[in-house]
Design a protein around this motif. Sequence first.
Motif, mmCIF file in Angstrom:
data_model
loop_
_atom_site.group_PDB
_atom_site.id
_atom_site.type_symbol
_atom_site.label_atom_id
_atom_site.label_comp_id
_atom_site.label_asym_id
_atom_site.label_seq_id
_atom_site.Cartn_x
_atom_site.Cartn_y
_atom_site.Cartn_z
ATOM 1 N N GLN A 68 0.801 -1.237 0.101
ATOM 2 C CA GLN A 68 0.056 -0.001 -0.136
ATOM 3 C C GLN A 68 0.849 1.320 0.041
ATOM 4 O O GLN A 68 0.674 2.241 -0.644
ATOM 5 N N VAL A 69 1.989 1.309 0.819
ATOM 6 C CA VAL A 69 2.491 2.400 0.972
ATOM 7 C C VAL A 69 3.509 2.527 -0.560
ATOM 8 O O VAL A 69 3.645 3.786 -1.023
ATOM 9 N N GLN A 70 4.008 1.666 -1.111
ATOM 10 C CA GLN A 70 4.621 1.486 -2.423
ATOM 11 C C GLN A 70 3.657 2.206 -3.435
ATOM 12 O O GLN A 70 4.189 2.838 -4.145
ATOM 13 N N ARG A 71 2.379 1.693 -3.395
ATOM 14 C CA ARG A 71 1.613 2.102 -4.438
ATOM 15 C C ARG A 71 1.343 3.806 -4.091
ATOM 16 O O ARG A 71 1.238 4.494 -5.356
ATOM 17 N N ASP A 72 1.120 4.014 -2.991
ATOM 18 C CA ASP A 72 0.876 5.356 -2.590
ATOM 19 C C ASP A 72 2.069 6.189 -3.221
ATOM 20 O O ASP A 72 1.892 7.329 -3.669
ATOM 21 N N MET A 73 3.296 5.751 -2.879
ATOM 22 C CA MET A 73 4.545 6.537 -3.345
ATOM 23 C C MET A 73 4.580 6.740 -4.693
ATOM 24 O O MET A 73 5.036 7.698 -5.267
ATOM 25 N N SER A 74 4.152 5.540 -5.475
ATOM 26 C CA SER A 74 4.207 5.763 -6.858
ATOM 27 C C SER A 74 3.144 6.773 -7.556
ATOM 28 O O SER A 74 3.386 7.441 -8.403
ATOM 29 N N GLN A 75 1.999 6.589 -6.809
ATOM 30 C CA GLN A 75 1.107 7.653 -7.386
ATOM 31 C C GLN A 75 1.442 9.051 -7.088
ATOM 32 O O GLN A 75 1.270 10.081 -7.878
ATOM 33 N N ALA A 76 2.189 9.278 -5.932
ATOM 34 C CA ALA A 76 2.619 10.610 -5.738
ATOM 35 C C ALA A 76 3.726 10.981 -6.542
ATOM 36 O O ALA A 76 3.897 12.330 -7.171
ATOM 37 N N GLN A 77 4.589 10.103 -6.807
ATOM 38 C CA GLN A 77 5.804 10.395 -8.033
ATOM 39 C C GLN A 77 5.138 10.639 -9.228
ATOM 40 O O GLN A 77 5.562 11.398 -9.964
ATOM 41 N N ALA A 78 4.096 9.882 -9.504
ATOM 42 C CA ALA A 78 3.644 10.197 -10.905
ATOM 43 C C ALA A 78 3.015 11.557 -11.032
ATOM 44 O O ALA A 78 2.881 12.112 -11.721
ATOM 45 N N ALA A 79 2.244 11.861 -9.881
ATOM 46 C CA ALA A 79 1.476 13.189 -9.789
ATOM 47 C C ALA A 79 2.569 14.447 -9.950
ATOM 48 O O ALA A 79 2.555 15.364 -10.446
ATOM 49 N N CYS A 80 3.748 14.245 -9.175
ATOM 50 C CA CYS A 80 4.882 15.287 -9.213
ATOM 51 C C CYS A 80 5.580 15.496 -10.307
ATOM 52 O O CYS A 80 5.988 16.458 -10.879
ATOM 53 N N ALA A 81 5.542 14.266 -11.291
ATOM 54 C CA ALA A 81 6.383 14.170 -12.217
ATOM 55 C C ALA A 81 5.873 15.177 -13.559
ATOM 56 O O ALA A 81 6.665 15.667 -14.153
ATOM 57 N N CYS A 82 4.531 15.421 -13.556
ATOM 58 C CA CYS A 82 3.805 15.925 -14.448
ATOM 59 C C CYS A 82 4.121 17.437 -14.353
ATOM 60 O O CYS A 82 4.003 18.291 -15.145
ATOM 61 N N CYS A 83 4.240 17.968 -13.145
ATOM 62 C CA CYS A 83 4.343 19.360 -12.647
ATOM 63 C C CYS A 83 5.890 19.826 -12.683
ATOM 64 O O CYS A 83 5.967 21.222 -12.523
ATOM 65 N N GLU A 84 6.978 18.880 -12.459
ATOM 66 C CA GLU A 84 8.145 19.345 -12.102
ATOM 67 C C GLU A 84 8.688 19.802 -13.460
ATOM 68 O O GLU A 84 8.642 19.320 -14.602
ATOM 69 N N GLU A 85 9.689 20.770 -13.367
ATOM 70 C CA GLU A 85 10.349 21.139 -14.533
ATOM 71 C C GLU A 85 11.521 20.238 -14.977
ATOM 72 O O GLU A 85 12.172 19.607 -14.258
ATOM 73 N N PRO A 86 11.740 20.175 -16.387
ATOM 74 C CA PRO A 86 12.885 19.026 -16.733
ATOM 75 C C PRO A 86 14.310 19.619 -16.020
ATOM 76 O O PRO A 86 14.623 20.592 -15.860
ATOM 77 N N ALA A 87 15.005 18.474 -15.818
ATOM 78 C CA ALA A 87 16.485 18.875 -15.294
ATOM 79 C C ALA A 87 17.105 19.523 -16.254
ATOM 80 O O ALA A 87 17.161 18.909 -17.738
ATOM 81 N N PRO A 88 18.241 20.292 -16.024
ATOM 82 C CA PRO A 88 18.953 20.947 -17.161
ATOM 83 C C PRO A 88 19.990 19.986 -17.600
ATOM 84 O O PRO A 88 20.313 18.995 -16.983
#
Length: 53
Positions: free
Chosen positions: A33-53
Motif C-alpha cells: 500500500q505504501v509503495q502504491r501510494d508513493m508511486s502515485q505521488a511520484q507520478a503526480a509530481c512528475a507532470c508538474c516538475e520542470e525538466p532537469a537541465p
Amino acid sequence: MKPTTARRLLLAGTLATTVAVAAAAAAIWHFLQVQRDMSQAQAACACCEEPAP
C-alpha cells in the motif's frame, strides 16, 4: 511426556505459526500500500516538475 502436554505444545506452536503468518501478511500488505501510494505521488509530481537541465 504426557499426551495432554504434547497436545498443548502442538496447539501453542500452531497458534504461534498462525500469528506469525498473519503478521507477515499484514506487513506485506502495508508495504504494498505504501509503495502504491508513493508511486502515485511520484507520478503526480512528475507532470508538474520542470525538466532537469
